[in-house]
Design a protein around this motif. Sequence first.
Motif, PDB file in Angstrom:
ATOM      1  N   LEU A  20     -14.427   3.091   0.672  1.00 22.80           N
ATOM      2  CA  LEU A  20     -13.502   4.084   1.218  1.00 22.80           C
ATOM      3  C   LEU A  20     -12.168   3.872   0.757  1.00 22.80           C
ATOM      4  O   LEU A  20     -11.756   2.671   0.592  1.00 22.80           O
ATOM      5  CB  LEU A  20     -13.832   3.698   3.000  1.00 22.80           C
ATOM      6  CG  LEU A  20     -15.163   3.940   3.583  1.00 22.80           C
ATOM      7  CD1 LEU A  20     -15.070   3.734   4.984  1.00 22.80           C
ATOM      8  CD2 LEU A  20     -15.899   5.086   3.163  1.00 22.80           C
ATOM      9  N   SER A  21     -11.610   4.864   0.903  1.00 18.73           N
ATOM     10  CA  SER A  21     -10.129   4.887   0.347  1.00 18.73           C
ATOM     11  C   SER A  21      -9.212   5.486   1.472  1.00 18.73           C
ATOM     12  O   SER A  21      -9.378   6.543   2.299  1.00 18.73           O
ATOM     13  CB  SER A  21      -9.719   5.597  -0.880  1.00 18.73           C
ATOM     14  OG  SER A  21     -10.511   5.084  -2.016  1.00 18.73           O
ATOM     15  N   CYS A  22      -8.005   5.023   1.725  1.00 20.26           N
ATOM     16  CA  CYS A  22      -7.023   5.438   2.938  1.00 20.26           C
ATOM     17  C   CYS A  22      -5.803   5.541   2.215  1.00 20.26           C
ATOM     18  O   CYS A  22      -5.027   4.711   1.819  1.00 20.26           O
ATOM     19  CB  CYS A  22      -6.923   4.431   4.003  1.00 20.26           C
ATOM     20  SG  CYS A  22      -5.421   4.839   5.139  1.00 20.26           S
ATOM     21  N   ALA A  23      -5.622   6.882   1.647  1.00 19.74           N
ATOM     22  CA  ALA A  23      -4.385   7.044   0.666  1.00 19.74           C
ATOM     23  C   ALA A  23      -3.011   7.671   1.814  1.00 19.74           C
ATOM     24  O   ALA A  23      -3.303   8.457   2.769  1.00 19.74           O
ATOM     25  CB  ALA A  23      -4.453   8.151  -0.016  1.00 19.74           C
ATOM     26  N   ALA A  24      -1.977   6.986   1.647  1.00 17.43           N
ATOM     27  CA  ALA A  24      -0.731   7.222   2.469  1.00 17.43           C
ATOM     28  C   ALA A  24       0.134   7.942   1.910  1.00 17.43           C
ATOM     29  O   ALA A  24       0.522   7.590   0.611  1.00 17.43           O
ATOM     30  CB  ALA A  24      -0.325   5.779   3.251  1.00 17.43           C
ATOM     31  N   SER A  25       1.077   8.743   2.685  1.00 19.46           N
ATOM     32  CA  SER A  25       2.289   9.410   2.027  1.00 19.46           C
ATOM     33  C   SER A  25       3.510   8.426   2.605  1.00 19.46           C
ATOM     34  O   SER A  25       3.153   7.823   3.623  1.00 19.46           O
ATOM     35  CB  SER A  25       2.179  10.915   2.679  1.00 19.46           C
ATOM     36  OG  SER A  25       2.362  10.988   4.064  1.00 19.46           O
ATOM     37  N   GLY A  26       4.545   8.748   2.027  1.00 17.63           N
ATOM     38  CA  GLY A  26       5.593   8.003   2.448  1.00 17.63           C
ATOM     39  C   GLY A  26       5.981   6.729   1.352  1.00 17.63           C
ATOM     40  O   GLY A  26       4.972   5.822   1.101  1.00 17.63           O
ATOM     41  N   ARG A  27       7.343   6.599   1.358  1.00 16.79           N
ATOM     42  CA  ARG A  27       7.583   5.458   0.627  1.00 16.79           C
ATOM     43  C   ARG A  27       7.724   3.838   1.023  1.00 16.79           C
ATOM     44  O   ARG A  27       7.788   3.057   0.585  1.00 16.79           O
ATOM     45  CB  ARG A  27       9.194   5.730  -0.170  1.00 16.79           C
ATOM     46  CG  ARG A  27       9.138   6.842  -1.108  1.00 16.79           C
ATOM     47  CD  ARG A  27      10.540   7.042  -1.502  1.00 16.79           C
ATOM     48  NE  ARG A  27      11.317   7.521  -0.497  1.00 16.79           N
ATOM     49  CZ  ARG A  27      12.514   7.861  -0.459  1.00 16.79           C
ATOM     50  NH1 ARG A  27      13.172   7.886  -1.659  1.00 16.79           N
ATOM     51  NH2 ARG A  27      13.317   8.561   0.467  1.00 16.79           N
ATOM     52  N   THR A  28       7.649   4.013   2.544  1.00 15.25           N
ATOM     53  CA  THR A  28       7.424   2.761   3.475  1.00 15.25           C
ATOM     54  C   THR A  28       5.977   2.270   3.525  1.00 15.25           C
ATOM     55  O   THR A  28       6.158   1.388   4.483  1.00 15.25           O
ATOM     56  CB  THR A  28       8.089   3.116   4.700  1.00 15.25           C
ATOM     57  OG1 THR A  28       7.787   3.997   5.200  1.00 15.25           O
ATOM     58  CG2 THR A  28       9.680   3.415   4.296  1.00 15.25           C
ATOM     59  N   PHE A  29       5.241   2.767   2.873  1.00 15.00           N
ATOM     60  CA  PHE A  29       3.717   2.242   3.029  1.00 15.00           C
ATOM     61  C   PHE A  29       3.726   0.805   3.100  1.00 15.00           C
ATOM     62  O   PHE A  29       2.916   0.233   4.091  1.00 15.00           O
ATOM     63  CB  PHE A  29       2.817   2.991   2.297  1.00 15.00           C
ATOM     64  CG  PHE A  29       1.332   2.429   2.581  1.00 15.00           C
ATOM     65  CD1 PHE A  29       0.949   1.866   1.531  1.00 15.00           C
ATOM     66  CD2 PHE A  29       0.670   3.087   3.419  1.00 15.00           C
ATOM     67  CE1 PHE A  29      -0.608   1.413   1.816  1.00 15.00           C
ATOM     68  CE2 PHE A  29      -0.711   2.462   3.916  1.00 15.00           C
ATOM     69  CZ  PHE A  29      -1.161   1.663   2.702  1.00 15.00           C
ATOM     70  N   ASN A  30       4.118   0.045   2.417  1.00 14.91           N
ATOM     71  CA  ASN A  30       4.375  -1.190   2.305  1.00 14.91           C
ATOM     72  C   ASN A  30       4.729  -2.045   3.309  1.00 14.91           C
ATOM     73  O   ASN A  30       4.739  -3.360   3.392  1.00 14.91           O
ATOM     74  CB  ASN A  30       4.591  -1.703   0.864  1.00 14.91           C
ATOM     75  CG  ASN A  30       6.264  -1.489   0.766  1.00 14.91           C
ATOM     76  OD1 ASN A  30       6.852  -0.708   1.524  1.00 14.91           O
ATOM     77  ND2 ASN A  30       7.013  -2.069  -0.122  1.00 14.91           N
ATOM     78  N   MET A  31       5.263  -1.251   4.390  1.00 17.29           N
ATOM     79  CA  MET A  31       5.941  -1.857   5.617  1.00 17.29           C
ATOM     80  C   MET A  31       4.997  -1.926   6.761  1.00 17.29           C
ATOM     81  O   MET A  31       5.268  -2.478   7.714  1.00 17.29           O
ATOM     82  CB  MET A  31       7.129  -1.020   6.028  1.00 17.29           C
ATOM     83  CG  MET A  31       8.409  -1.425   5.036  1.00 17.29           C
ATOM     84  SD  MET A  31       9.865  -0.231   5.367  1.00 17.29           S
ATOM     85  CE  MET A  31      10.470  -1.278   6.897  1.00 17.29           C
TER      86      MET A  31
END
Length: 122
Positions: A20-31
């Motif tokens: 399974l993959s969970c793709a996130a939008s936004g540049r702050t995902f690593n936070m």
Amino acid sequence: QVQLVESGGGLVQAGGSLRLSCAASGRTFNMYDVGWFRQAPGKEREFVAAISRSSISTYALDFVKGRFTISRDNAKNTVYLQMNSLNPEDTAVYYCAAGTDAQSTPGAYDYWGQGTQVTVSS
């Protein structure tokens, strides 16, 4: 604001695997810490696994039993859940969620995806 989109679900025979993959939008995902939950018909949503911003992972020990692996690729804004040795009891809608304090309770997460169906046939 973070938007999450799950993919990779489907129909698989018992003993098979899915990622399974969970793709996130936004540049702050690593936070964000990210968790995977699942919900079977008539049952409450339950914790599967979580991974922190520093890639420390935790698992639901009772049913995961070394079969699942969570990982993240911050460059791709994506978290993965590799599921092996699947059995019919793993059939559920799987959701990913993002929050700032990875825990096993759904209320600890601020953002949720729409879910992806996993069906394991016997």
